[in-house]
Design a protein around this motif. Structure first.
Motif, PDB file in Angstrom:
ATOM      1  N   HIS A 180       0.825  -1.200   0.000  1.00 21.06           N
ATOM      2  CA  HIS A 180       0.000   0.000   0.000  1.00 21.06           C
ATOM      3  C   HIS A 180       0.864   1.256   0.000  1.00 21.06           C
ATOM      4  CE1 HIS A 180      -2.757   3.080   1.821  1.00 21.06           C
ATOM      5  NE2 HIS A 180      -3.385   2.681   0.720  1.00 21.06           N
ATOM      6  N   ILE A 181       0.516   2.163  -0.853  1.00 18.63           N
ATOM      7  CA  ILE A 181       1.291   3.403  -0.978  1.00 18.63           C
ATOM      8  C   ILE A 181       0.408   4.592  -0.609  1.00 18.63           C
ATOM      9  CG2 ILE A 181       2.568   4.888  -2.585  1.00 18.63           C
ATOM     10  CD1 ILE A 181       2.592   2.148  -4.348  1.00 18.63           C
ATOM     11  N   THR A 182       0.964   5.477   0.213  1.00 21.56           N
ATOM     12  CA  THR A 182       0.253   6.717   0.522  1.00 21.56           C
ATOM     13  C   THR A 182       1.118   7.878   0.062  1.00 21.56           C
ATOM     14  OG1 THR A 182      -0.504   5.616   2.512  1.00 21.56           O
ATOM     15  CG2 THR A 182      -0.939   7.975   2.359  1.00 21.56           C
ATOM     16  N   ILE A 183       0.482   8.838  -0.599  1.00 16.52           N
ATOM     17  CA  ILE A 183       1.243  10.013  -1.032  1.00 16.52           C
ATOM     18  C   ILE A 183       0.836  11.192  -0.154  1.00 16.52           C
ATOM     19  CG2 ILE A 183       1.733  11.544  -2.941  1.00 16.52           C
ATOM     20  CD1 ILE A 183       1.566   9.265  -4.787  1.00 16.52           C
ATOM     21  N   HIS A 184       1.855  11.849   0.398  1.00 14.33           N
ATOM     22  CA  HIS A 184       1.618  12.914   1.377  1.00 14.33           C
ATOM     23  C   HIS A 184       1.884  14.285   0.773  1.00 14.33           C
ATOM     24  CE1 HIS A 184       1.607  10.242   5.073  1.00 14.33           C
ATOM     25  NE2 HIS A 184       1.854   9.423   4.071  1.00 14.33           N
ATOM     26  N   ILE A 185       0.914  15.153   0.889  1.00 14.72           N
ATOM     27  CA  ILE A 185       1.095  16.556   0.484  1.00 14.72           C
ATOM     28  C   ILE A 185       1.375  17.329   1.773  1.00 14.72           C
ATOM     29  CG2 ILE A 185      -0.022  18.575  -0.524  1.00 14.72           C
ATOM     30  CD1 ILE A 185      -1.718  16.700  -2.205  1.00 14.72           C
ATOM     31  N   TRP A 204       4.206   6.723 -15.378  1.00 19.14           N
ATOM     32  CA  TRP A 204       5.120   7.088 -16.466  1.00 19.14           C
ATOM     33  C   TRP A 204       6.549   7.170 -15.938  1.00 19.14           C
ATOM     34  CZ3 TRP A 204       5.017   6.409 -21.383  1.00 19.14           C
ATOM     35  CH2 TRP A 204       6.056   6.966 -22.164  1.00 19.14           C
ATOM     36  N   TYR A 205       6.841   8.187 -15.066  1.00 24.99           N
ATOM     37  CA  TYR A 205       8.212   8.280 -14.526  1.00 24.99           C
ATOM     38  C   TYR A 205       8.378   7.366 -13.314  1.00 24.99           C
ATOM     39  CZ  TYR A 205       8.739  12.416 -17.477  1.00 24.99           C
ATOM     40  OH  TYR A 205       8.778  13.270 -18.555  1.00 24.99           O
ATOM     41  N   VAL A 206       7.272   7.100 -12.612  1.00 23.43           N
ATOM     42  CA  VAL A 206       7.352   6.207 -11.439  1.00 23.43           C
ATOM     43  C   VAL A 206       6.261   5.128 -11.551  1.00 23.43           C
ATOM     44  CG1 VAL A 206       8.330   7.895  -9.839  1.00 23.43           C
ATOM     45  CG2 VAL A 206       5.842   7.772 -10.114  1.00 23.43           C
ATOM     46  N   ARG A 207       6.579   3.902 -11.232  1.00 20.22           N
ATOM     47  CA  ARG A 207       5.626   2.795 -11.125  1.00 20.22           C
ATOM     48  C   ARG A 207       4.882   2.506 -12.428  1.00 20.22           C
ATOM     49  NH1 ARG A 207       5.453   1.261  -6.152  1.00 20.22           N
ATOM     50  NH2 ARG A 207       6.382   2.590  -4.548  1.00 20.22           N
ATOM     51  N   HIS A 208       3.905   1.631 -12.365  1.00 23.96           N
ATOM     52  CA  HIS A 208       3.105   1.255 -13.529  1.00 23.96           C
ATOM     53  C   HIS A 208       1.708   1.889 -13.410  1.00 23.96           C
ATOM     54  CE1 HIS A 208       6.190  -1.516 -14.704  1.00 23.96           C
ATOM     55  NE2 HIS A 208       6.232  -1.970 -13.443  1.00 23.96           N
ATOM     56  N   PRO A 209       1.049   2.099 -14.521  1.00 25.84           N
ATOM     57  CA  PRO A 209      -0.288   2.725 -14.462  1.00 25.84           C
ATOM     58  C   PRO A 209      -1.221   2.041 -13.456  1.00 25.84           C
ATOM     59  CG  PRO A 209       0.449   2.577 -16.730  1.00 25.84           C
ATOM     60  CD  PRO A 209       1.468   1.827 -15.917  1.00 25.84           C
ATOM     61  N   GLU A 210      -1.172   0.733 -13.394  1.00 32.32           N
ATOM     62  CA  GLU A 210      -2.094  -0.014 -12.523  1.00 32.32           C
ATOM     63  C   GLU A 210      -1.826   0.263 -11.045  1.00 32.32           C
ATOM     64  OE1 GLU A 210      -1.802  -1.438 -16.476  1.00 32.32           O
ATOM     65  OE2 GLU A 210      -0.242  -1.171 -14.913  1.00 32.32           O
ATOM     66  N   ASP A 211      -0.600   0.672 -10.704  1.00 33.83           N
ATOM     67  CA  ASP A 211      -0.265   0.918  -9.286  1.00 33.83           C
ATOM     68  C   ASP A 211      -1.127   2.020  -8.690  1.00 33.83           C
ATOM     69  OD1 ASP A 211       3.264   0.367  -9.966  1.00 33.83           O
ATOM     70  OD2 ASP A 211       1.650  -1.047  -9.408  1.00 33.83           O
ATOM     71  N   ALA A 212      -1.663   2.867  -9.543  1.00 33.30           N
ATOM     72  CA  ALA A 212      -2.518   3.960  -9.036  1.00 33.30           C
ATOM     73  C   ALA A 212      -3.733   3.413  -8.293  1.00 33.30           C
ATOM     74  CB  ALA A 212      -2.982   4.828 -10.210  1.00 33.30           C
ATOM     75  N   HIS A 242      -6.568   4.522 -15.202  1.00 30.08           N
ATOM     76  CA  HIS A 242      -6.191   4.250 -13.807  1.00 30.08           C
ATOM     77  C   HIS A 242      -6.024   5.549 -13.025  1.00 30.08           C
ATOM     78  CE1 HIS A 242      -5.766  -0.118 -14.034  1.00 30.08           C
ATOM     79  NE2 HIS A 242      -5.359   0.080 -15.283  1.00 30.08           N
ATOM     80  N   GLN A 243      -5.536   6.580 -13.713  1.00 25.25           N
ATOM     81  CA  GLN A 243      -5.378   7.878 -13.032  1.00 25.25           C
ATOM     82  C   GLN A 243      -6.746   8.407 -12.597  1.00 25.25           C
ATOM     83  OE1 GLN A 243      -2.867  10.238 -12.232  1.00 25.25           O
ATOM     84  NE2 GLN A 243      -1.610   8.396 -12.256  1.00 25.25           N
TER      85      GLN A 243
END
Ligand code: GCU
Length: 611
Positions: A465-470, A489-497, A542-543
């Motif tokens: 599980h990935i959390t992105i922090h602002i 694109w620059y990080v991970r695969h589209p499905e990871d979203a 996915h986005q």
């Protein structure tokens, strides 16, 4: 260094600065389109001068004699040595970048001299200004062999007063335009867009009365849908005047007296049809002083934030947007015209956008006025991009000046709702101080609009599980948060979203100011194959699913409407010096992802923002 020498050096600097200040640009005359004007657009004589021999001698000392190109000197005898001649050196079209007008200038960075001859008979007592929509990057301007001054910054307008310098016949206007990149500049040396050089926007002679309405600001008071508030500034010898502001169609207006500095403030209220994308209502607003009169078409709307909501005219709104670079839609090079603006914004409207991010620098005025007419809200930005010299006071002064000029030109455009002061800038104390100053400048110049910046959040991975922090510290100064991410694109695969969640340290609305991936139009394959339309299409699916799950998301401007030139994109066949993240190719062809975003925007049309 002895005390005496230090004082001497300081004195020299102050003297230099004073000299430079004298040659400064004139205060920007507002709304020149409504003025008595004469266009200087068309074919200009040019000299390409890679070694600046037109400005400096072989000891790099500034030339002041007839060898200086701005003198436009012709040999007076068969024996006189003159090593330049505008009239036999070729032409370039103005407005226009030089890069796409001549194959040999595509990559050219350096100086190009422009010369334009003109006759002009001004009415007695009137004043005359030279107005430039923009010149990239440094412009030195000369008239009839005399220096008028310089302007730094490639994307904002500037004026010079030539009332006492213009002749009825035989004027010659000379500009040295230099687009050499410099670390201390704004933007600095590294950008993911083409460094188009030249006189990139229209050049206009503007004739006004001796005392004229130089600038005005007329908008709804913050948070109100009926209280009009504003100011105006006269320029000339007769500064204390009675001035009437009239919105006849709404039977609204008032009369004020300007003060000894020519400034007047006003406020009046009444029923107005507010401007919105659904109904981009513009009113004719007339400002009449004792010596001058100017009319503008202005929309009235309020824009504010409340917790994580963005409120347009008091109602929550979701900003269905797209990012756009200022490149012409149907030909190579910089965009500058109404037609360019209409085509680009029509493509955005075809996506069902109600919002555009004009990246990464102030776009031309035609674009802002077209957005007003077409009902498209705008994010406007100054090119504080990537790694600027945060500690350099000149760099800060330059950035502040570009912000001031952008706001001065567009502060009456209802479509313009957000000023962005930066894009993807690395967090540091110096950077925070720099950006905080710009945020304050924007708020004090215009308290009615929102201020943002495109930030970059960071991710925390716990197992799968990935959390992105602002939690960028500068976000505490912003009204709206912008964030660029390139998951898939620059990080991970589209499905990871699908398994990524977002957390914000701030009770503020978020606009996902960039996301996307490259695709070459017409190149097809599996969804995992880079550069294919299917890869980009899949990435967008996915986005959008991920973005729908962000409770504080109030808008998005995917990267980017159309493929654009970039010196950073060298991959043959797929890039060829183009960034291919467009949803439309550089030939106007729509990629599969275009329809994914269009479908989402159509479905979310009118849907309230996520709870
Ligand atoms: C960055 C940047 C853009 C650039 C884009 C890309 O985020 O802001 O200017 O073009 O990413 O890499 O395509």
């Amino acid at each position: 260094m002895t005390k005496l020498l230090r004082c001497l050096a300081l004195a020299v600097c102050l003297l230099l600065l004073a000299g430079w200040a004298a040659a400064q640009v004139a205060p920007l005359a507002a709304n020149i389109g409504a003025r008595q004007t004469a266009s200087l657009d068309g074919q200009w004589q040019v000299i390409v001068d890679p070694y600046d021999v037109g400005a400096f001698d072989y000891r790099a000392q500034p030339l002041k004699n007839n060898q200086a190109f701005y003198k436009n000197h012709k040999p007076q005898s068969e024996s006189e040595l003159v090593e330049y001649d505008f009239d036999t050196s070729g032409q370039l079209y103005v407005p226009g970048d030089w890069n796409t007008q001549r194959e040999s200038l595509l990559f050219y960075e350096g100086s190009v001299w422009y010369k334009r001859s003109f006759d002009y008979t001004k009415s007695p007592k009137n004043r005359l200004f030279l107005h430039f929509g923009a010149c990239n990057y440094l412009a030195a301007v000369y008239l009839n062999g005399e220096e008028l001054g310089e302007h730094e910054g490639g994307f904002t307008p500037f004026d010079f007063e030539i009332t006492d310098r213009v002749r009825a016949k035989g004027n010659f206007l000379v500009l040295r335009i230099n687009n050499t990149r410099g670390k201390e500049q704004v933007p600095t040396v590294n950008t993911d867009w083409w460094n188009y050089g030249g006189i990139t926007r229209p050049v206009t002679l503007v004739e006004v009365p001796e005392t004229f309405v130089q600038d005005y600001f007329i908008q709804l008071e913050k948070g109100s849908t009926h209280q009009v508030k504003g100011w105006l500034q006269l320029n000339g010898p007769q500064l204390q005047q009675e001035v009437t502001i009239r919105i006849s169609e709404a039977a609204l207006g008032g009369t004020i007296q300007t003060d000894s500095k020519g400034r007047g403030e006003f406020s009046f209220s009444g029923d107005l049809t507010v401007w919105s994308p659904e109904n981009p209502k513009l009113y004719a607003v007339e400002i009449a002083s004792e010596t001058d009169q100017v009319t503008d078409r202005i929309g009235f709307r309020s824009i504010e934030v409340r917790s994580t909501d963005i409120l347009l005219n008091g109602k929550p709104v979701f900003l269905r947007g797209i990012s756009i670079h200022e490149e012409a839609p149907t030909r190579p090079g910089r965009a500058w015209s109404e037609d360019d603006a209409r085509t680009l914004l029509s493509w955005a409207k075809e996506l069902d956008c109600n919002f555009v991010r004009l990246a990464h620098y102030p776009h031309n005025e035609a674009m802002l006025r077209m957005a007003d007419q077409m009902g498209v809200m705008v994010w406007a930005e100054v090119p504080v991009y990537w790694t600027i010299q945060w500690e350099n006071p000149q760099t800060l002064h330059n950035a502040e000046n570009q912000l001031k000029e952008m706001i001065a030109r567009d502060h009456n455009r209802a479509a313009l709702i957000i000023y962005s002061v930066a894009n993807e800038t690395p967090i540091s104390d110096a950077r925070n101080r720099f950006l905080r100053q710009l945020v304050q400048d924007a708020h004090s110049a215009d308290p009615t609009r929102l201020v943002s910046a495109a930030l970059q959040a960071h991710e925390v991975a716990e197992g799968k599980h990935i959390t992105i922090h602002i939690d960028d510290p500068i976000a505490s100064d912003l009204d709206v948060l912008g964030n660029n991410e390139y998951i898939g694109w620059y990080v991970r695969h589209p499905e990871d979203a699908d398994s990524i969640d977002w957390i914000s340290a701030y009770d503020k609305p978020l606009i996902m100011s960039e996301f996307g991936g490259d695709a070459l139009f017409g190149y097809h394959g599996g969804t995992a194959a880079r550069w294919t339309e299917e890869y980009q299409e899949n990435l967008f699916k996915h986005q959008i699913a991920m973005l729908k799950r962000i409770s504080f998301l109030r808008g998005m401007t995917p990267w980017v409407l159309k493929d654009f030139r970039s010196p950073r994109r060298t991959l043959p066949r797929f890039q060829d010096f183009f960034n291919r993240k467009g949803l439309i190719s550089d030939h106007g062809e729509k990629k599969k992802a275009f329809f994914v975003l269009q479908k989402f925007y159509r479905e979310s049309q009118g849907a309230p923002p996520p709870k």
